[in-house]
Design a protein around this motif. Sequence first.
Motif, PDB file in Angstrom:
ATOM      1  N   GLY A  29       8.928   2.029  -0.866  1.00 26.61           N
ATOM      2  CA  GLY A  29       7.772   2.984  -0.692  1.00 26.61           C
ATOM      3  C   GLY A  29       6.701   2.849  -1.669  1.00 26.61           C
ATOM      4  N   ALA A  30       6.181   3.974  -2.170  1.00 33.72           N
ATOM      5  CA  ALA A  30       4.903   3.971  -3.023  1.00 33.72           C
ATOM      6  C   ALA A  30       5.192   3.728  -4.483  1.00 33.72           C
ATOM      7  CB  ALA A  30       4.182   5.379  -3.027  1.00 33.72           C
ATOM      8  N   PHE A  31       6.559   3.774  -4.863  1.00 30.26           N
ATOM      9  CA  PHE A  31       6.881   3.611  -6.332  1.00 30.26           C
ATOM     10  C   PHE A  31       8.164   2.801  -6.475  1.00 30.26           C
ATOM     11  CE2 PHE A  31       5.071   8.092  -5.638  1.00 30.26           C
ATOM     12  CZ  PHE A  31       4.117   8.247  -6.164  1.00 30.26           C
ATOM     13  N   ASN A  32       8.414   2.327  -7.829  1.00 30.73           N
ATOM     14  CA  ASN A  32       9.643   1.465  -8.222  1.00 30.73           C
ATOM     15  C   ASN A  32      10.496   2.790  -8.600  1.00 30.73           C
ATOM     16  OD1 ASN A  32       9.430   1.825 -10.931  1.00 30.73           O
ATOM     17  ND2 ASN A  32       8.126  -0.139 -10.749  1.00 30.73           N
ATOM     18  N   ASN A  33      11.749   2.435  -9.017  1.00 33.15           N
ATOM     19  CA  ASN A  33      12.657   3.554  -9.435  1.00 33.15           C
ATOM     20  C   ASN A  33      12.348   3.933 -10.635  1.00 33.15           C
ATOM     21  OD1 ASN A  33      14.032   2.869  -6.972  1.00 33.15           O
ATOM     22  ND2 ASN A  33      15.697   1.957  -7.938  1.00 33.15           N
ATOM     23  N   LEU A  34      11.836   3.332 -11.584  1.00 30.41           N
ATOM     24  CA  LEU A  34      11.300   3.822 -12.829  1.00 30.41           C
ATOM     25  C   LEU A  34       9.946   4.925 -12.703  1.00 30.41           C
ATOM     26  CD1 LEU A  34      11.885   4.058 -15.953  1.00 30.41           C
ATOM     27  CD2 LEU A  34      10.394   1.971 -16.173  1.00 30.41           C
ATOM     28  N   GLY A 221      -0.033  -1.012  -1.016  1.00 34.06           N
ATOM     29  CA  GLY A 221      -0.368  -0.505  -2.380  1.00 34.06           C
ATOM     30  C   GLY A 221      -1.615  -1.147  -2.803  1.00 34.06           C
ATOM     31  N   PRO A 222      -2.061  -0.699  -4.104  1.00 35.18           N
ATOM     32  CA  PRO A 222      -3.359  -1.186  -4.420  1.00 35.18           C
ATOM     33  C   PRO A 222      -3.927  -2.631  -4.414  1.00 35.18           C
ATOM     34  CG  PRO A 222      -2.158   0.143  -6.102  1.00 35.18           C
ATOM     35  CD  PRO A 222      -1.099  -0.232  -5.052  1.00 35.18           C
ATOM     36  N   GLN A 223      -5.153  -2.924  -3.849  1.00 33.10           N
ATOM     37  CA  GLN A 223      -5.544  -4.229  -3.886  1.00 33.10           C
ATOM     38  C   GLN A 223      -5.052  -4.981  -2.933  1.00 33.10           C
ATOM     39  OE1 GLN A 223      -7.155  -5.740  -8.039  1.00 33.10           O
ATOM     40  NE2 GLN A 223      -5.814  -4.048  -8.737  1.00 33.10           N
ATOM     41  N   CYS A 224      -4.183  -4.316  -1.977  1.00 36.93           N
ATOM     42  CA  CYS A 224      -3.928  -5.388  -0.925  1.00 36.93           C
ATOM     43  C   CYS A 224      -5.048  -5.637   0.128  1.00 36.93           C
ATOM     44  CB  CYS A 224      -2.849  -4.678  -0.159  1.00 36.93           C
ATOM     45  SG  CYS A 224      -1.135  -4.615  -0.781  1.00 36.93           S
ATOM     46  N   LYS A 225      -4.705  -6.892   0.975  1.00 36.03           N
ATOM     47  CA  LYS A 225      -5.581  -7.231   1.945  1.00 36.03           C
ATOM     48  C   LYS A 225      -4.882  -7.402   3.071  1.00 36.03           C
ATOM     49  CE  LYS A 225      -9.197 -10.454   3.333  1.00 36.03           C
ATOM     50  NZ  LYS A 225      -9.722 -11.803   2.956  1.00 36.03           N
ATOM     51  N   ILE A 226      -5.256  -6.735   4.216  1.00 36.64           N
ATOM     52  CA  ILE A 226      -4.523  -7.176   5.606  1.00 36.64           C
ATOM     53  C   ILE A 226      -5.453  -7.620   6.449  1.00 36.64           C
ATOM     54  CG2 ILE A 226      -3.165  -5.646   7.588  1.00 36.64           C
ATOM     55  CD1 ILE A 226      -2.150  -5.245   4.597  1.00 36.64           C
ATOM     56  N   ASN A 227      -5.059  -8.790   6.722  1.00 35.67           N
ATOM     57  CA  ASN A 227      -6.028  -9.688   7.463  1.00 35.67           C
ATOM     58  C   ASN A 227      -6.243  -9.358   8.926  1.00 35.67           C
ATOM     59  OD1 ASN A 227      -6.087 -11.435   5.447  1.00 35.67           O
ATOM     60  ND2 ASN A 227      -4.778 -12.988   6.145  1.00 35.67           N
ATOM     61  N   PRO A 228      -7.363  -9.993   9.519  1.00 37.37           N
ATOM     62  CA  PRO A 228      -7.597  -9.628  10.758  1.00 37.37           C
ATOM     63  C   PRO A 228      -6.662  -9.909  11.936  1.00 37.37           C
ATOM     64  CG  PRO A 228      -9.411 -10.908  10.018  1.00 37.37           C
ATOM     65  CD  PRO A 228      -8.325 -10.740   9.093  1.00 37.37           C
ATOM     66  N   LEU A 238       4.194  -2.431   0.765  1.00 36.46           N
ATOM     67  CA  LEU A 238       3.697  -3.651  -0.021  1.00 36.46           C
ATOM     68  C   LEU A 238       3.383  -3.138  -1.317  1.00 36.46           C
ATOM     69  CD1 LEU A 238       1.287  -4.612   3.002  1.00 36.46           C
ATOM     70  CD2 LEU A 238       3.519  -5.564   2.656  1.00 36.46           C
ATOM     71  N   GLY A 239       3.911  -3.766  -2.187  1.00 36.33           N
ATOM     72  CA  GLY A 239       3.541  -3.651  -3.532  1.00 36.33           C
ATOM     73  C   GLY A 239       2.057  -3.972  -3.893  1.00 36.33           C
ATOM     74  N   GLY A 255       5.742  -7.070  -4.710  1.00 38.58           N
ATOM     75  CA  GLY A 255       4.128  -7.225  -5.161  1.00 38.58           C
ATOM     76  C   GLY A 255       3.741  -8.646  -5.186  1.00 38.58           C
ATOM     77  N   TYR A 256       2.236  -8.635  -5.101  1.00 38.96           N
ATOM     78  CA  TYR A 256       1.540  -9.955  -5.331  1.00 38.96           C
ATOM     79  C   TYR A 256       2.165 -11.354  -4.266  1.00 38.96           C
ATOM     80  CZ  TYR A 256       0.807  -7.586  -9.871  1.00 38.96           C
ATOM     81  OH  TYR A 256       0.523  -6.427 -10.620  1.00 38.96           O
ATOM     82  N   GLY A 257       2.609 -10.612  -3.097  1.00 40.73           N
ATOM     83  CA  GLY A 257       2.917 -11.562  -2.122  1.00 40.73           C
ATOM     84  C   GLY A 257       1.735 -12.159  -1.257  1.00 40.73           C
ATOM     85  N   ASN A 258       1.945 -13.236  -0.641  1.00 38.07           N
ATOM     86  CA  ASN A 258       0.933 -13.856   0.195  1.00 38.07           C
ATOM     87  C   ASN A 258       1.607 -14.296   1.496  1.00 38.07           C
ATOM     88  OD1 ASN A 258      -1.581 -15.035   0.640  1.00 38.07           O
ATOM     89  ND2 ASN A 258      -0.874 -17.105  -0.038  1.00 38.07           N
ATOM     90  N   LYS A 259       1.233 -13.587   2.475  1.00 36.74           N
ATOM     91  CA  LYS A 259       1.705 -13.991   3.966  1.00 36.74           C
ATOM     92  C   LYS A 259       0.428 -13.800   4.648  1.00 36.74           C
ATOM     93  CE  LYS A 259       4.442 -13.039   7.573  1.00 36.74           C
ATOM     94  NZ  LYS A 259       3.265 -13.288   8.736  1.00 36.74           N
TER      95      LYS A 259
END
Length: 393
Positions: A29-34, A221-228, A238-239, A255-259
């Motif tokens: 979800g929106a947060f990690n455990n810490l 998550g912040p600064q993600c891009k969802i493609n057409p 999505l981190g 986080g920082y994943g590229n698909k």
Amino acid sequence: MIFTVFEDNNYNSLFPLNLNRASFELRCGAFNNLERIENLLQPNDSVQLVVRDELKPLIQERFPKYSINPEILSPGIWLNGRALWFQEILNGISPGKSYTANGTVVAIHNQKDVSIKDIHPYIEKAGSVSTALEIHQFKNIWDGIFLQSEIINRDSQQFLDYKTGKIHPSVVLENGDNIYIGKVAEVRAGAVLDAKSGPIIIAENVYIDIGALIQGPVYIGPQCKINPGAKLRGNVTLGPMCKIGGEVEDVIFQGYGNKQHDGFLGHSYLGEWVNLGANTNNSDLKNNYSMIKLMVEDKTIETGKQFLGTMMGDYVRTGICTMLNTGTVIGLGANVFGEGFQEKYIPSFKWGKDGITKLDQFISTAEKMMERRGKTMNQKEKILLTVLYEKLI
């Protein structure tokens, strides 16, 4: 109050995400455990972290404001980093008591100083006389995949003021009251946001391109891009700074994943800095509908799950048209390519089906990928990755 967030001795059950991170860094979800624990802190509270010795330098680099592995652990509330903490659960912890969930010590309200050398025997002893506690935890690495629906629903209450994003007039909103969009996020023409089955949380600086389908529950998550034309079909986390195309469901990207391209990904947990080549696909259901087993080295793990895809470590790359089996485990830094289905267990730093990645080449490629996101690899991480390479190869 001093909160001690500790990593227990069973971190191997979190493979391969455990190789270069502590249990409290896992995301659902929106947060990690810490971050969930940090959300509960009062102004006068403080935090100390306990991790494996090999992780200490890197964790200190990531969390400079906290004390890492202090010689003497202070009295206060000790929390297991693999658990997902919420206020009502934390409120139920009483002085002098310890708590377990499914055989794991998850909390101790400790009332004395304890040497760091004695922490694990102390935790084990505390678990022998304890109170049962109902709490979600990452007992195994895949557990977060199946917790997302509930957790994203709960997390949505933290985003009630996210109602001011830039939305094209042609965007279709289903159950709009359950959609939360950051004020500098943008949703382009023809996108469909369907929150009928769960909330959709779109963080700041997210860009959702034309014709994308987003079905909740989803956290972007912040600064993600969802493609057409991308399809996020529910239970997706999505981190930060992920780029997503194709079809995705029941998936966590740390986080920082590229698909970026077409291809199906389901019931999977992926680490950071992964890159999936065009038309990479995974299976998450066996043809005979039987329960899925994982393989890690020569060990078989019964998951008890009918749906399970790929558990993928950090810095993994796949070639175009890569086919991943049901219940695949891929270690850190592997470069996966080759015809046909891949093996169900792919060790760290594997190159294709028979080779081994060269360390200098791996570090150089990882640095280039990070630079593309405006990030740099710190020296502590280079050292840890080198140690892991020399130990695992």
